[in-house]
Scaffold this motif. Structure first.
Motif, PDB file in Angstrom:
ATOM      1  N   ILE C  59     -53.729 -99.943 -45.063  1.00 39.33           N
ATOM      2  CA  ILE C  59     -53.887 -98.962 -46.134  1.00 39.33           C
ATOM      3  C   ILE C  59     -52.560 -98.328 -46.559  1.00 39.33           C
ATOM      4  CG2 ILE C  59     -54.268 -96.742 -44.952  1.00 39.33           C
ATOM      5  CD1 ILE C  59     -56.969 -96.642 -46.580  1.00 39.33           C
ATOM      6  N   GLY C  60     -51.530 -98.494 -45.734  1.00 42.31           N
ATOM      7  CA  GLY C  60     -50.248 -97.824 -45.998  1.00 42.31           C
ATOM      8  C   GLY C  60     -49.649 -98.200 -47.344  1.00 42.31           C
ATOM      9  N   GLU C  61     -49.731 -99.471 -47.674  1.00 42.71           N
ATOM     10  CA  GLU C  61     -49.149 -99.922 -48.936  1.00 42.71           C
ATOM     11  C   GLU C  61     -49.812 -99.211 -50.123  1.00 42.71           C
ATOM     12  OE1 GLU C  61     -48.409-104.294 -50.923  1.00 42.71           O
ATOM     13  OE2 GLU C  61     -48.783-104.190 -48.757  1.00 42.71           O
ATOM     14  N   SER C  62     -51.128 -99.062 -50.067  1.00 42.90           N
ATOM     15  CA  SER C  62     -51.833 -98.360 -51.146  1.00 42.90           C
ATOM     16  C   SER C  62     -51.473 -96.879 -51.176  1.00 42.90           C
ATOM     17  CB  SER C  62     -53.353 -98.487 -50.976  1.00 42.90           C
ATOM     18  OG  SER C  62     -53.737 -99.829 -50.829  1.00 42.90           O
ATOM     19  N   ILE C  64     -48.688 -95.517 -50.267  1.00 42.19           N
ATOM     20  CA  ILE C  64     -47.331 -95.377 -50.826  1.00 42.19           C
ATOM     21  C   ILE C  64     -47.342 -95.625 -52.332  1.00 42.19           C
ATOM     22  CG2 ILE C  64     -45.038 -96.446 -50.840  1.00 42.19           C
ATOM     23  CD1 ILE C  64     -45.499 -96.876 -47.759  1.00 42.19           C
ATOM     24  N   LYS C  65     -48.023 -96.673 -52.750  1.00 43.20           N
ATOM     25  CA  LYS C  65     -48.053 -97.021 -54.168  1.00 43.20           C
ATOM     26  C   LYS C  65     -48.660 -95.904 -55.023  1.00 43.20           C
ATOM     27  CE  LYS C  65     -50.270-100.390 -57.189  1.00 43.20           C
ATOM     28  NZ  LYS C  65     -51.495-101.183 -57.163  1.00 43.20           N
ATOM     29  N   ASN C  66     -49.759 -95.319 -54.536  1.00 41.47           N
ATOM     30  CA  ASN C  66     -50.425 -94.249 -55.303  1.00 41.47           C
ATOM     31  C   ASN C  66     -49.723 -92.902 -55.172  1.00 41.47           C
ATOM     32  OD1 ASN C  66     -52.376 -95.969 -56.178  1.00 41.47           O
ATOM     33  ND2 ASN C  66     -54.060 -95.100 -54.990  1.00 41.47           N
ATOM     34  N   ASN C  67     -48.813 -92.805 -54.200  1.00 43.99           N
ATOM     35  CA  ASN C  67     -48.201 -91.507 -53.888  1.00 43.99           C
ATOM     36  C   ASN C  67     -49.275 -90.513 -53.428  1.00 43.99           C
ATOM     37  OD1 ASN C  67     -45.836 -90.046 -53.647  1.00 43.99           O
ATOM     38  ND2 ASN C  67     -46.061 -89.054 -55.652  1.00 43.99           N
ATOM     39  N   THR C  68     -50.211 -91.050 -52.661  1.00 47.95           N
ATOM     40  CA  THR C  68     -51.393 -90.281 -52.275  1.00 47.95           C
ATOM     41  C   THR C  68     -51.066 -89.016 -51.493  1.00 47.95           C
ATOM     42  OG1 THR C  68     -52.536 -92.408 -52.102  1.00 47.95           O
ATOM     43  CG2 THR C  68     -53.666 -90.494 -51.198  1.00 47.95           C
ATOM     44  N   VAL C  69     -50.144 -89.121 -50.542  1.00 47.94           N
ATOM     45  CA  VAL C  69     -49.851 -87.975 -49.676  1.00 47.94           C
ATOM     46  C   VAL C  69     -49.356 -86.795 -50.506  1.00 47.94           C
ATOM     47  CG1 VAL C  69     -48.355 -87.140 -47.829  1.00 47.94           C
ATOM     48  CG2 VAL C  69     -49.461 -89.378 -47.627  1.00 47.94           C
ATOM     49  N   GLU C  70     -48.439 -87.061 -51.429  1.00 50.97           N
ATOM     50  CA  GLU C  70     -47.901 -85.978 -52.271  1.00 50.97           C
ATOM     51  C   GLU C  70     -48.969 -85.503 -53.266  1.00 50.97           C
ATOM     52  OE1 GLU C  70     -46.431 -88.834 -51.592  1.00 50.97           O
ATOM     53  OE2 GLU C  70     -44.864 -88.055 -50.261  1.00 50.97           O
ATOM     54  N   ASN C  71     -49.744 -86.428 -53.799  1.00 48.81           N
ATOM     55  CA  ASN C  71     -50.743 -86.021 -54.778  1.00 48.81           C
ATOM     56  C   ASN C  71     -51.814 -85.119 -54.163  1.00 48.81           C
ATOM     57  OD1 ASN C  71     -49.479 -87.311 -56.894  1.00 48.81           O
ATOM     58  ND2 ASN C  71     -50.632 -89.223 -56.653  1.00 48.81           N
ATOM     59  N   LEU C  72     -52.217 -85.428 -52.930  1.00 51.66           N
ATOM     60  CA  LEU C  72     -53.174 -84.539 -52.268  1.00 51.66           C
ATOM     61  C   LEU C  72     -52.541 -83.168 -52.045  1.00 51.66           C
ATOM     62  CD1 LEU C  72     -54.918 -86.955 -49.730  1.00 51.66           C
ATOM     63  CD2 LEU C  72     -56.020 -85.694 -51.590  1.00 51.66           C
ATOM     64  N   GLU C  73     -51.253 -83.146 -51.691  1.00 52.30           N
ATOM     65  CA  GLU C  73     -50.595 -81.844 -51.513  1.00 52.30           C
ATOM     66  C   GLU C  73     -50.564 -81.075 -52.845  1.00 52.30           C
ATOM     67  OE1 GLU C  73     -46.944 -81.879 -49.316  1.00 52.30           O
ATOM     68  OE2 GLU C  73     -46.950 -79.684 -49.182  1.00 52.30           O
ATOM     69  N   THR C  74     -50.328 -81.795 -53.929  1.00 50.53           N
ATOM     70  CA  THR C  74     -50.361 -81.144 -55.250  1.00 50.53           C
ATOM     71  C   THR C  74     -51.727 -80.522 -55.519  1.00 50.53           C
ATOM     72  OG1 THR C  74     -48.702 -82.683 -56.107  1.00 50.53           O
ATOM     73  CG2 THR C  74     -50.083 -81.555 -57.740  1.00 50.53           C
ATOM     74  N   LEU C  75     -52.786 -81.216 -55.132  1.00 50.28           N
ATOM     75  CA  LEU C  75     -54.127 -80.641 -55.333  1.00 50.28           C
ATOM     76  C   LEU C  75     -54.310 -79.346 -54.539  1.00 50.28           C
ATOM     77  CD1 LEU C  75     -56.524 -83.744 -55.423  1.00 50.28           C
ATOM     78  CD2 LEU C  75     -55.426 -82.535 -57.318  1.00 50.28           C
ATOM     79  N   PHE C  76     -53.855 -79.347 -53.287  1.00 50.59           N
ATOM     80  CA  PHE C  76     -53.935 -78.104 -52.503  1.00 50.59           C
ATOM     81  C   PHE C  76     -53.172 -76.974 -53.219  1.00 50.59           C
ATOM     82  CE2 PHE C  76     -54.746 -80.822 -48.616  1.00 50.59           C
ATOM     83  CZ  PHE C  76     -55.887 -80.171 -48.175  1.00 50.59           C
ATOM     84  N   GLN C  77     -51.972 -77.303 -53.737  1.00 56.98           N
ATOM     85  CA  GLN C  77     -51.143 -76.277 -54.385  1.00 56.98           C
ATOM     86  C   GLN C  77     -51.771 -75.779 -55.683  1.00 56.98           C
ATOM     87  OE1 GLN C  77     -47.581 -78.641 -54.577  1.00 56.98           O
ATOM     88  NE2 GLN C  77     -46.807 -77.886 -52.596  1.00 56.98           N
ATOM     89  N   VAL C 203     -59.896 -87.742 -58.907  1.00 54.94           N
ATOM     90  CA  VAL C 203     -58.445 -87.864 -59.131  1.00 54.94           C
ATOM     91  C   VAL C 203     -58.004 -89.163 -58.464  1.00 54.94           C
ATOM     92  CG1 VAL C 203     -56.201 -86.756 -58.905  1.00 54.94           C
ATOM     93  CG2 VAL C 203     -58.275 -85.360 -59.104  1.00 54.94           C
ATOM     94  N   VAL C 204     -57.846 -90.195 -59.276  1.00 58.59           N
ATOM     95  CA  VAL C 204     -57.788 -91.557 -58.737  1.00 58.59           C
ATOM     96  C   VAL C 204     -56.524 -91.824 -57.917  1.00 58.59           C
ATOM     97  CG1 VAL C 204     -56.808 -92.538 -60.860  1.00 58.59           C
ATOM     98  CG2 VAL C 204     -58.132 -94.004 -59.325  1.00 58.59           C
ATOM     99  N   ASP C 205     -55.405 -91.221 -58.271  1.00 60.12           N
ATOM    100  CA  ASP C 205     -54.187 -91.488 -57.492  1.00 60.12           C
ATOM    101  C   ASP C 205     -54.001 -90.494 -56.343  1.00 60.12           C
ATOM    102  OD1 ASP C 205     -53.537 -89.335 -59.061  1.00 60.12           O
ATOM    103  OD2 ASP C 205     -51.725 -90.213 -59.921  1.00 60.12           O
ATOM    104  N   ALA C 206     -54.980 -89.641 -56.133  1.00 57.86           N
ATOM    105  CA  ALA C 206     -55.026 -88.853 -54.903  1.00 57.86           C
ATOM    106  C   ALA C 206     -56.028 -89.471 -53.930  1.00 57.86           C
ATOM    107  CB  ALA C 206     -55.370 -87.397 -55.218  1.00 57.86           C
ATOM    108  N   THR C 207     -56.207 -90.783 -54.086  1.00 59.90           N
ATOM    109  CA  THR C 207     -57.003 -91.592 -53.159  1.00 59.90           C
ATOM    110  C   THR C 207     -56.189 -92.852 -52.851  1.00 59.90           C
ATOM    111  OG1 THR C 207     -58.080 -93.107 -54.723  1.00 59.90           O
ATOM    112  CG2 THR C 207     -59.078 -90.934 -54.465  1.00 59.90           C
ATOM    113  N   ALA C 208     -56.644 -93.625 -51.909  1.00 57.97           N
ATOM    114  CA  ALA C 208     -56.091 -94.961 -51.651  1.00 57.97           C
ATOM    115  C   ALA C 208     -57.096 -95.706 -50.801  1.00 57.97           C
ATOM    116  CB  ALA C 208     -54.747 -94.883 -50.933  1.00 57.97           C
ATOM    117  N   SER C 209     -57.094 -97.030 -50.914  1.00 57.75           N
ATOM    118  CA  SER C 209     -58.116 -97.826 -50.230  1.00 57.75           C
ATOM    119  C   SER C 209     -57.484 -98.947 -49.426  1.00 57.75           C
ATOM    120  CB  SER C 209     -59.077 -98.436 -51.266  1.00 57.75           C
ATOM    121  OG  SER C 209     -59.680 -97.445 -52.043  1.00 57.75           O
ATOM    122  N   ALA C 210     -58.227 -99.448 -48.471  1.00 61.93           N
ATOM    123  CA  ALA C 210     -57.749-100.553 -47.634  1.00 61.93           C
ATOM    124  C   ALA C 210     -57.729-101.863 -48.423  1.00 61.93           C
ATOM    125  CB  ALA C 210     -58.656-100.700 -46.408  1.00 61.93           C
TER     126      ALA C 210
END
Lengths: 243, 243, 243, 243
Positions: C59-62, C64-77, C203-210
């Motif tokens: 799942i790591g590649e997805s 990174i590609k979606n920028n999921t970790v940062e996008n989820l943080e943006t949602l919290f903010q 929010v599609v790029d605040a997700t990622a799939s295997a």
């Protein structure tokens, strides 16, 4: 209505069962323990069953009268002896539950008196021996492998937790139900388990209900168990049925 | 338990509310009708409410005593006059329901007496005027636009139909509940609507319950409504509250 | 079918919307954040989002590609800045879950690799920093009052936990959904929240799939979000919509 | 995460199953038909499967490619030959469903094109041969005793009907799933049946999905079936498995 008048078999059954209807007996479909049967116990926790619990003033008398504490222990012992799985559906309230914008009557009361309080699911501080903890005498059973503790329910029924899933993942189809309190969590579990397609019997004296002025929960529970369950046992009858 | 002892505010509330606990009053959270409120009526059908219905022998006395038939009509009239939507959750049994491999006590009884029988959902033959049909005096309301009839429930609660979805699709958050029978379908709807996150009040004399020897469903219903609903109205009180 | 042919308005809409149907665009009902809206995040946990997590290989590649970790943080903010409540639906597997008698494909995989493992709900030993723990950078948000952590889900959807109830108890009607993983828990939450009567945007790029050989979960998620949600945002679009 | 590093057996399984994880195969738990198994078919109705149906323009190509109409008939025939019960979960929209205050994308589309329209559950006028009626070639099976038609679903899944209850009332634990459309109602049924504790396999070519520009529902369905079901069959494989 019409259908029964023109259907001789239905009419015959109706006449047998229902005349005079005002004296109709409620049928008793019966219940047999087999290898798809589990015991489900709701809320075997201090706040209901210990004289130090926050509800003892309204429920203690019923607990003593029914011999509930000992009867629940008998169910644990019978389960272990006969290889019957036990599932426990506990009741915990977390800090955020106290911010609900509306509550029914007993929900409000439970929150007002701090019942089943626990910081949150990742917080065990102060849990040991609290009102949310198991009654001490049950811990030796609950720690064993034949007992599964599912997630907490939040109103009265298992709609908010994984009880039905855990039962099905063990290929359980039939439930013997007991615990606290009789007309609230036990009865809501009974009703929801029926809707989920389980056969359910209740052990009536392994429950107890609150008594408020003019409102005796035990009376309601006993009537409704009889109306909707497949069978109502006493603990002694259940014990005999396993022989 | 511990938590309350060391929490002065909780302790104070507890003492106010609960000492002596044996005499604790059940709190009454209250209920206010607003534009997110609907009325839900269960089973306003001949088999419960008509003297020709298959259950009249066990339930007729309660229906007469509560004045249920008129009170339900009052609810329809109040709803129409005040622009409140009404949702009806009916009870139908199809032919295949008679092949169930197990049933609780009243499920068995309902099937034995042919209650709410209807061939299937694509079959209206013989439906008109049958026990499954609406009580005739309600038809003029049910045919209007302020009334929505959802799918049939199959045990007692709305778990098997689309009631909650239909309420949400109209942005309804609060429910005034009434109908038949009091300790079975009304109470199961009450409990499930609470789990689904609705605020729920019950109009107690717009319900009625079966009485079997030793088991009076009205007693159970009245106790449990008071324990779990946000408020319990009489029809007259509900009418006054709308002024 | 017939009905549309004989109903000029429906036919007109049909012709506008659907001819040639093979090229039909999927409608976009749209979504507006209001004071009944919350953000729901599934599984913001190490096993999905940390390079040390057990699923990173698939799942790591997805992520990174979606920028999921940062996008989820943006949602919290964004949530904190705009006074939007956040609800987290986590995934924990307890010891007893490893004894299930049957599992679907990914359930089996998750158990085989020890994903989200935690002893039980009364056991925090070894939890800190484990695969079941929050991604460290989210802890400062999750510890604040605008975030509510509901009970764990056990398969993929919120059917086994109290998410819907907690949302309703805060009078939430609309959900902006994100988290992990896209075609499993996010999509099952999406589908169940729709059935529970919520309006839902993703929010599609605040997700990622295997991604498994021949089976890219991201592809499935993106198609199905578009088919069933009220609207699909990117994180940037969601941010702009709040201005 | 930690747990797997310090648990030699889990680590070994992990290494066997997952290295290199980027190439991990999805496990296939398998499925065996036994006497607790039923076939469930969603929406075998004209609006999906007839060239006259309202969705044929977007779904016809997939139906033809998969040979869906014949494959579903094969499932009916296999069921009858092998004594397997069939349950049909249909899709009907009543007049009041057109007044919903919000809808997801495909819900909106289905209502706009008058899909599955039927006046109400007590109204059969115009039903015969309409888009909501069965595909004619299936009627001879559906009229037989081995087929049970449950209540209509209203969004995509069986949360709004009595499918799970009817299965359990026949002591069914395992489901072979097929029907229309693949990534909507079939997939939502798959996900909900898993949450309800059924073992589920899908017959992938006895389904078909809509294709919109840029969004091929068949692709999504095939990926997600493989991720979450116990097994994915072709109709031919399922036939062989019964020998």
């Amino acid at each position: 209505m019409k259908s029964i008048l023109f259907n001789p078999i239905a009419l015959y059954i109706f006449l047998l069962a229902c005349v005079p209807c005002a004296h109709a007996q409620i049928p008793d479909p019966g219940f047999t323990v087999d290898n798809t049967t589990a015991i489900v116990i709701t809320d075997p926790q201090n706040d209901f069953l210990s004289p130090d619990g926050v509800t003892w003033g309204v429920i203690g008398e019923s607990v003593i009268k029914n011999n509930t504490v000992e009867n629940l222990e008998t169910l644990f012992q019978l389960a272990e002896a006969h290889g019957i799985q036990v599932f426990i559906s506990p009741h915990y309230y977390y800090e955020h539950d106290h911010k609900w914008k509306f509550e029914g009557a007993l929900e409000k009361l439970m929150h007002d008196i701090g019942m089943f309080d626990r910081g949150d699911q990742l917080n065990k501080e102060g849990f040991e021996g609290s009102g949310a903890d198991w009654l001490p005498r049950y811990k030796k059973y609950i720690n064993k492998d034949f007992v599964t503790v599912v997630g907490p329910h939040k109103v009265y029924g298992p709609e908010q937790n994984d009880l039905s899933l855990q039962l099905r993942k063990q290929k359980i189809d039939k439930v013997v139900l007991a615990g606290m309190s009789g007309n609230l969590c036990v009865e809501s579990h009974l009703r929801e388990l029926l809707e989920d397609g389980f056969e359910v019997a209740v052990v009536v004296d392994a429950t107890a209900s609150a008594v408020a002025p003019g409102y005796d929960g035990n009376v309601a529970a006993e009537i409704n168990y009889r109306f909707v369950a497949s069978h109502v046992y006493t603990t002694e009858e259940f014990k005999q049925s396993l022989k």
